[in-house]
Design an enzyme around this catalytic site. Sequence first.
Site, short mmCIF file in Angstrom:
data_model
loop_
_atom_site.label_atom_id
_atom_site.label_comp_id
_atom_site.label_asym_id
_atom_site.label_seq_id
_atom_site.Cartn_x
_atom_site.Cartn_y
_atom_site.Cartn_z
N ILE A 36 137.28 -21.66 47.50
CA ILE A 36 136.25 -20.67 47.16
C ILE A 36 135.26 -21.23 46.14
CG2 ILE A 36 135.85 -18.39 46.09
CD1 ILE A 36 138.61 -17.56 47.29
N ASP A 61 138.54 -28.48 36.79
CA ASP A 61 139.70 -28.31 37.68
C ASP A 61 140.65 -29.46 37.36
OD1 ASP A 61 141.48 -28.37 39.99
OD2 ASP A 61 140.05 -27.05 40.98
N CYS A 74 140.14 -19.96 39.83
CA CYS A 74 141.45 -20.63 39.84
C CYS A 74 142.53 -19.58 40.07
CB CYS A 74 141.67 -21.39 38.54
SG CYS A 74 141.44 -20.42 37.07
N PRO A 75 143.72 -20.00 40.48
CA PRO A 75 144.80 -19.02 40.70
C PRO A 75 145.40 -18.56 39.38
CG PRO A 75 145.52 -21.24 41.33
CD PRO A 75 144.12 -21.38 40.81
N THR A 122 136.32 -13.26 39.94
CA THR A 122 136.78 -12.81 41.26
C THR A 122 138.13 -13.46 41.57
OG1 THR A 122 135.58 -14.57 42.37
CG2 THR A 122 134.46 -12.45 42.22
N ARG A 164 141.79 -13.62 39.50
CA ARG A 164 142.85 -12.63 39.26
C ARG A 164 142.66 -12.09 37.85
NH1 ARG A 164 143.44 -12.26 43.85
NH2 ARG A 164 145.27 -12.57 45.15
N ASP A 176 135.76 -8.41 39.54
CA ASP A 176 136.26 -7.85 40.80
C ASP A 176 137.76 -7.63 40.71
OD1 ASP A 176 135.93 -7.09 43.61
OD2 ASP A 176 137.15 -8.87 44.03
N GLU A 196 145.02 -3.72 37.26
CA GLU A 196 144.43 -3.03 38.42
C GLU A 196 145.48 -2.36 39.31
OE1 GLU A 196 142.56 -6.53 40.31
OE2 GLU A 196 143.84 -6.16 42.04
N HIS A 222 138.45 -5.10 43.50
CA HIS A 222 139.07 -6.14 44.31
C HIS A 222 138.54 -6.11 45.75
CE1 HIS A 222 142.82 -8.86 44.08
NE2 HIS A 222 142.06 -9.28 45.08
#
Length: 332
Positions: A157, A176, A208-209, A235, A237, A261, A266, A298
């Site tokens: 992404i 990264d 990033c995750p 966008t 987490r 987002d 949430e 989300h």
Amino acid sequence: MPISMIVFSSRQYDRDVFTEANATFGYTLQFQESQLDAQTAVLAHGCNVVCPFVNDVVDEAVLGTLRDGGTQLVALRSAGFNHVDLDAAKRFGIGVVRVPAYSPYAVAEHAAGLILTLNRKLHRAYARTRDGDFSLNGLLGFDLHGKTLGIIGTGVIGRVFGKIMAGFGMTLLAHDPGPPASDLIEAGARYLPLEALLAQSDIVSLHCPLLPSTYHLIDAAALAQMKRGVMLINTGRGGLIDSSALVDALKSGQLGHLGLDVYEEEGGLFFEDHSNHLLQDDVLARLLSFPNVIVTSHQAFFTREALSEIANTTLGNVKAWFDGSPRNQTHF
Ligand code: NAI
């Protein structure tokens, strides 16, 4: 073996795309509106496949109930798997598969949309002109051209997003821990340590995750390292940002714009209509009171193309797993 799959947290749009995709698979599908959690896990009894969504609870207790009910596979219809206790799944012999990539364009384009909306204050302009107010006071934006964008996480992404924003003439910075993405470098990106990226960027976007190492990656200290008036977009987490630090940063003007987002808390809120109830989350309520904050629930993934890809990949993952040639596994 006949395959029976229960789809938790499902809405009409899930029902539509999964039913259509299932025409080529022929599984027995059961759609459940409720979230998967300790109370609802028993509903999966007799289903060898369970399909949870991002805010479903897939912890040890839930996995234990699923195993007792005969579940062999958890087929996530998401890329993120931070909500699954993978160790417990492994111990219980339950496979976990996911949809690693469905439409990176959906998420990247939504991040770009948040930037454009916040910068040019389209959300305020929309409300204003509907109310007969055609004034421009307070709507002043800035050219994206020539500004610096910091991308944290340059996987599938982040790379698509970087290339979109390069089209606006932005200077790209990237961070990264993995190998640099050659296509982003071709688009002019420079890889920097996190601190340098935060210090130099006019806009910072998270891709990033959520991992133990990225939990609260953006906290009060990181916000203080950023340029005054910076725009922050998430966008990825919710847990990537310490949300309680955002209110102070917005009040002081250190944070100039915020587009979320995803939100740390949430679960139980996003994807539902709470318009007839009082919002109990004081941090979210305060964030929603700022005109320079946009929260979407989300929805970055939510395009026709992405939904269809998610359904097809999920059902394909199930077939591959039961055929003995698993793909898109999160472990073993
Ligand atoms: P990906 O796995 O292709 O890329 C993630 C990148 O983050 C990798 O290159 C990895 O090396 C990097 N990374 C790991 N730790 C990092 C750190 N500490 N700092 C900077 N980078 C780091 O994942 P993809 O498909 O690009 O998705 C990214 C995230 O977006 C997902 O993990 C998911 O949480 C989120 N997402 C959100 C959606 C939404 O609707 N809002 C939809 C889909 C994904």
